[in-house]
Design a protein around this motif. Structure first.
Motif, PDB file in Angstrom:
ATOM      1  N   ARG A  61       0.821  -1.219   0.000  1.00  0.00           N
ATOM      2  CA  ARG A  61       0.000   0.000   0.000  1.00  0.00           C
ATOM      3  C   ARG A  61       0.854   1.268   0.000  1.00  0.00           C
ATOM      4  O   ARG A  61       0.372   2.336  -0.380  1.00  0.00           O
ATOM      5  N   ASN A  64       1.632   2.622  -3.883  1.00  0.00           N
ATOM      6  CA  ASN A  64       0.832   3.644  -4.583  1.00  0.00           C
ATOM      7  C   ASN A  64       0.338   4.703  -3.598  1.00  0.00           C
ATOM      8  O   ASN A  64      -0.631   5.390  -3.842  1.00  0.00           O
ATOM      9  N   LEU A  66      -1.230   4.664  -0.817  1.00  0.00           N
ATOM     10  CA  LEU A  66      -2.431   4.602   0.007  1.00  0.00           C
ATOM     11  C   LEU A  66      -2.009   4.730   1.464  1.00  0.00           C
ATOM     12  O   LEU A  66      -2.774   5.184   2.310  1.00  0.00           O
ATOM     13  N   ASP A  89      -0.564  11.163  -8.291  1.00  0.00           N
ATOM     14  CA  ASP A  89      -1.578  10.804  -9.279  1.00  0.00           C
ATOM     15  C   ASP A  89      -0.943  10.108 -10.475  1.00  0.00           C
ATOM     16  O   ASP A  89      -1.519   9.166 -11.032  1.00  0.00           O
ATOM     17  N   ARG A  92      -0.288   6.570  -9.399  1.00  0.00           N
ATOM     18  CA  ARG A  92      -1.502   5.768  -9.233  1.00  0.00           C
ATOM     19  C   ARG A  92      -2.077   5.358 -10.579  1.00  0.00           C
ATOM     20  O   ARG A  92      -2.701   4.307 -10.707  1.00  0.00           O
ATOM     21  N   ARG A  93      -1.868   6.197 -11.595  1.00  0.00           N
ATOM     22  CA  ARG A  93      -2.353   5.824 -12.927  1.00  0.00           C
ATOM     23  C   ARG A  93      -1.554   4.648 -13.465  1.00  0.00           C
ATOM     24  O   ARG A  93      -2.032   3.881 -14.293  1.00  0.00           O
ATOM     25  N   MET A  97      -4.488  -1.649  -8.529  1.00  0.00           N
ATOM     26  CA  MET A  97      -4.537  -2.327  -7.240  1.00  0.00           C
ATOM     27  C   MET A  97      -5.823  -3.120  -7.107  1.00  0.00           C
ATOM     28  O   MET A  97      -6.898  -2.667  -7.493  1.00  0.00           O
ATOM     29  N   PHE A  99      -8.090  -5.303  -4.220  1.00  0.00           N
ATOM     30  CA  PHE A  99      -8.205  -5.370  -2.761  1.00  0.00           C
ATOM     31  C   PHE A  99      -8.827  -6.695  -2.315  1.00  0.00           C
ATOM     32  O   PHE A  99      -9.556  -7.346  -3.066  1.00  0.00           O
ATOM     33  N   ASN A 103     -13.934  -3.903  -3.161  1.00  0.00           N
ATOM     34  CA  ASN A 103     -14.148  -2.456  -3.207  1.00  0.00           C
ATOM     35  C   ASN A 103     -14.683  -1.970  -4.548  1.00  0.00           C
ATOM     36  O   ASN A 103     -14.306  -0.906  -5.033  1.00  0.00           O
ATOM     37  N   ALA A 117     -12.723   5.443 -14.365  1.00  0.00           N
ATOM     38  CA  ALA A 117     -11.393   6.064 -14.284  1.00  0.00           C
ATOM     39  C   ALA A 117     -10.807   6.383 -15.666  1.00  0.00           C
ATOM     40  O   ALA A 117     -10.284   7.483 -15.862  1.00  0.00           O
ATOM     41  N   VAL A 121     -10.111  10.128 -15.697  1.00  0.00           N
ATOM     42  CA  VAL A 121      -8.701  10.417 -15.440  1.00  0.00           C
ATOM     43  C   VAL A 121      -7.890  10.442 -16.727  1.00  0.00           C
ATOM     44  O   VAL A 121      -7.117  11.352 -16.972  1.00  0.00           O
ATOM     45  N   ARG A 165     -11.197  -3.674 -13.755  1.00  0.00           N
ATOM     46  CA  ARG A 165     -11.240  -2.241 -13.488  1.00  0.00           C
ATOM     47  C   ARG A 165      -9.826  -1.660 -13.360  1.00  0.00           C
ATOM     48  O   ARG A 165      -9.524  -0.604 -13.902  1.00  0.00           O
ATOM     49  N   ALA A 166      -8.954  -2.411 -12.655  1.00  0.00           N
ATOM     50  CA  ALA A 166      -7.581  -1.930 -12.504  1.00  0.00           C
ATOM     51  C   ALA A 166      -6.845  -1.963 -13.846  1.00  0.00           C
ATOM     52  O   ALA A 166      -6.106  -1.039 -14.184  1.00  0.00           O
ATOM     53  N   MET A 169      -7.003   0.951 -16.678  1.00  0.00           N
ATOM     54  CA  MET A 169      -6.124   2.132 -16.677  1.00  0.00           C
ATOM     55  C   MET A 169      -4.786   1.823 -17.332  1.00  0.00           C
ATOM     56  O   MET A 169      -3.880   2.653 -17.318  1.00  0.00           O
TER      57      MET A 169
ATOM     58  N   GLN B 310     -13.927   2.195  -0.320  1.00  0.00           N
ATOM     59  CA  GLN B 310     -14.482   2.875  -1.492  1.00  0.00           C
ATOM     60  C   GLN B 310     -13.575   4.026  -1.924  1.00  0.00           C
ATOM     61  O   GLN B 310     -13.257   4.166  -3.095  1.00  0.00           O
ATOM     62  N   ALA B 313     -10.218   2.650  -3.196  1.00  0.00           N
ATOM     63  CA  ALA B 313     -10.278   2.108  -4.549  1.00  0.00           C
ATOM     64  C   ALA B 313     -10.273   3.230  -5.578  1.00  0.00           C
ATOM     65  O   ALA B 313      -9.595   3.160  -6.603  1.00  0.00           O
ATOM     66  N   ALA B 316      -6.841   4.765  -5.674  1.00  0.00           N
ATOM     67  CA  ALA B 316      -5.884   3.865  -6.309  1.00  0.00           C
ATOM     68  C   ALA B 316      -6.034   3.887  -7.827  1.00  0.00           C
ATOM     69  O   ALA B 316      -5.098   3.595  -8.562  1.00  0.00           O
ATOM     70  N   LEU B 317      -7.251   4.235  -8.318  1.00  0.00           N
ATOM     71  CA  LEU B 317      -7.451   4.326  -9.765  1.00  0.00           C
ATOM     72  C   LEU B 317      -6.933   5.649 -10.316  1.00  0.00           C
ATOM     73  O   LEU B 317      -6.988   5.882 -11.516  1.00  0.00           O
ATOM     74  N   LEU B 319      -8.178   8.680  -9.424  1.00  0.00           N
ATOM     75  CA  LEU B 319      -9.158   9.765  -9.380  1.00  0.00           C
ATOM     76  C   LEU B 319      -8.695  10.805  -8.364  1.00  0.00           C
ATOM     77  O   LEU B 319      -8.380  10.457  -7.233  1.00  0.00           O
TER      78      LEU B 319
END
Lengths: 256, 415
Positions: A61, A64, A66, A89, A92-93, A97, A99, A103, A117, A121, A165-166, A169, B310, B313, B316-317, B319
């Motif tokens: 974590r 990136n 977090l 940012d 992170r792009r 990640m 989880f 999430n 995203a 983004v 989803r990950a 990007m 939430q 996530a 992490a993308l 945003l």
């Protein structure tokens, strides 16, 4: 794979995609990471394991941001992790990640979860983002679920959506934080299969997991964490057949 | 012996004693001797209440007070000779009602079905039905009655606009709604020098119209202000946070009636003597801010109930934090606290009748002052308040009905 003796002297080579030097992290007074030094090469698949509270999740974590590290350096894809928002940012792009608890966004459809995203983004046109998302859903084997909401899917399907989803990007690195530990046994395989496919595509991956069979098959390197340190790292054969540290031996004897 | 492991045992019906009307009554009303006694006792009490209640409503009560006041319950003194000398201003509130009906039609056209459709039809039908109510206002002519009946075609026009023109998106309808609100204020307030739109001072605005105006402006503005306060209170900036906490605690800590009073007595002292004064505007601001303070805490509760994963996530993308708030946190937080938000709206609607303290004649005050001025109706106070309770109840009940419908519709995406 080279062991790093003196953190201050290392040079970053092109294929070093993640470089960590003496990374420390505290939660209040609790010293969660006590000096992590390691380098991960492009395309490498690393499985981190160890007892709970050993810092393995905290470690990935920090990659990136977090979690914020308080001492040491982390360089991801040539960008140093500082407090500069633009750097965070940008990293992170580049870093996807996944989880433990998926999430997914419960108020959005599977399709919107994946396209959100890239559209917001990466400023991708909506139509192209949708095409990409369908492609990814096919890749993880659930293209027919794109209009459903996350709570209408099984845990395994949700985790596969989270992976898609990950991937949407187009990251260079994927982090997996115990991706299968919230799943029923019959769903673990479908998620691991998707991850195996990802390994063959050449993705750089750091996986926190206790799926030792999976680690043995796909990992280039395994890291044993204990008390905020990497106590041992090496190829799976070494970890499983001839662990050097007593702590690793004890831990493996308990979970295998 | 071969066993087929794939065949589950056939599913059976539940035991007969738990099924059907008799089963339900046995389980819920007469499951023990004590429960049977309670059931009978409450049954008798209910029957007695109904008997005496209905007897009073249909035989004993004298409802002439209600029909005498008639249209004044709805618009107050707006069309009185002193408010609108020499001309008829009654068409202006009716035009506002028409605007509202068109918007309801659009909302129906966008959502298609469900509670919005039902409420839209009910609104237009009720408006049209007012045509046949006994108005005491002698200045209600054929033109006004036609305007009321026009609510039915207005509903259809709104529906058509939403279905067959580019206006039919939620965002455009919301913008139209905001513009319609401003247009409504101009219509009611009037424009000096424009024929037919002679200014009508706010001291003559009253009745249900006043309650609804205050409630609509309160609802429209207290939600966004409340969201901003909630975000400010949870944010990273210490000064903003302090200001938000101070605002919320001050407006929640003082009774609304005190705030209303202060807004009329103290606030004017802060401005030059000939500064344009508008008591209704000040009352609307106070009611909105009071409601926003409660709203902020509701929204904050919703934000706090969100799973931290939430936000993680979304971050992490990649945003940025404002998009995470706007696209991920707020939509979920708001939907989690819809019951609390609607509860606040209902409370706000009822609180609008407190403006009697600053001399405005809302629905309740109109009735009270009429009784005080016409002593022959002194014995009919009970009829008056039963009627007023019914009016408030119809509105608040529709609000919770719509809220339940929205919750049901949003249920698809729940965790």
């Amino acid at each position: 794979m080279t062991t790093i003796e003196e953190p201050a002297d290392i040079e970053i080579e092109v294929e070093d995609i993640i470089v960590c030097r003496d990374v420390h992290k505290w939660y209040g007074d609790f010293h969660a990471l006590r000096g992590i030094t390691t380098t991960i090469k492009r395309g490498e698949v690393v499985v981190a394991f160890g007892p709970s509270g050993s810092g393995k999740s905290t470690f990935i974590r920090t990659i990136n941001k977090l979690e914020e590290h308080q001492r040491g350096d982390i360089i991801v894809n040539g960008i140093e992790l500082t407090n500069d928002v633009r750097n965070i940012d940008a990293i992170r792009r580049d870093v996807g990640m996944v989880f433990q608890s998926f999430n997914l966004f419960p108020h959005l459809t599977v399709m919107s979860n994946i396209t959100l995203a890239p559209i917001k983004v990466r400023k991708m046109p909506a139509a192209r983002a949708k095409d990409n998302a369908l492609e990814l859903l096919k890749r993880v084997g659930i293209a027919e679920q794109s209009d459903k909401y996350p709570n209408e899917l099984s845990g395994g399907q949700q985790q596969r959506v989270a992976i898609a989803r990950a991937l949407a990007m187009q990251p260079n690195i994927m982090l997996f934080d115990e991706p299968t530990s919230a799943l029923d046994p019959e769903m673990i395989k479908e998620v691991l299969d998707v991850m195996r496919e990802l390994v063959t595509s050449g993705m750089t991956m750091i996986v926190v997991s206790h799926e030792m069979e999976f680690a043995r098959q796909v990992a280039n390197r395994m890291m044993m964490f204990d008390a905020g340190l990497i106590v041992e790292e090496g190829p799976p054969e070494q970890i499983f057949e001839a662990p050097k540290s007593d702590r690793t031996k004890l831990f493996l004897s308990q979970i295998l | 012996m071969a066993m087929n492991l794939n065949t589950a045992p056939a599913s059976e019906l539940p035991p007969r004693s738990t099924r059907g009307m008799a089963g339900w009554m046995h389980a819920n009303l007469f499951s023990s001797r004590f429960n049977s006694i309670l059931t009978v006792a409450f049954g008798v009490a209910l029957a007695a209440a109904l008997w005496f209640g209905l007897r009073w409503i249909f035989l004993a009560a004298d409802w002439t007070l209600i029909s005498t006041l008639g249209g004044r319950f709805i618009i107050g003194q707006y069309n009185a000779e002193s408010a609108c000398p020499g001309s008829n201003c009654f068409w202006r509130p009716q035009a506002v009602l028409l605007l509202f009906t068109v918007l309801m039609g659009m909302a129906w056209g966008i959502t298609g079905r469900g509670v919005v459709k039902q409420v839209a039809i009910a609104t237009a039908a009720a408006a049209a039905a007012f045509t046949f109510l006994p108005y005491s206002l002698d200045r209600m002519g054929l033109d006004v009655r036609l305007l009321l009946v026009a609510n039915l075609p207005a509903l259809a026009v709104g529906w058509g606009l939403a279905r067959y023109t580019p206006l039919g998106t939620a965002r455009r309808t919301a913008i139209l709604g905001g513009s319609a609100f401003l247009l409504a204020l101009v219509l009611l307030r009037g424009l000096p020098g424009v024929p037919g739109l002679q200014p009508v001072s706010v001291i003559y605005w009253g009745g249900l119209m006043l309650n609804l105006l205050l409630a609509v402006s309160g609802i429209m503005f207290s939600l966004p202000i409340g969201i901003a306060l909630a975000l400010g209170r949870r944010g990273q900036l210490p000064v903003v946070k302090l200001l938000c906490v101070a605002f919320i605690e001050i407006f929640r800590g003082v009774p609304l009636i005190t705030l209303l009073f202060m807004s009329q007595v103290l606030v004017p002292l802060a401005f030059p003597e000939n500064f344009p004064q508008d008591s209704l505007f000040r009352a609307a601001v106070v009611i909105t801010l009071f409601s926003a303070a409660y709203m902020a805490e509701n929204i904050r509760g919703g934000l706090q109930a969100l799973h931290p994963g939430q936000v993680e996530a979304a971050r992490a993308l990649g945003l940025p934090s404002w998009q995470t708030t706007l696209l991920i946190s707020l939509p979920q937080a708001i939907r989690n606290v819809i019951p609390a938000i609607v509860g606040q709206f209902i409370s706000l609607f009822k609180d609008t009748s407190l403006v009697y303290i600053i001399g405005m004649l809302d629905l309740v005050a109109i009735g009270r002052s009429f009784i005080q001025g016409n002593t022959e109706f002194l014995d009919n106070a009970l009829e008056l308040f039963v009627f007023l309770a019914l009016v408030f109840w119809v509105f608040t009940c529709s609000m919770s009905y719509v809220s339940r419908g929205i919750e049901r519709n949003l249920g698809v995406g729940e965790r």
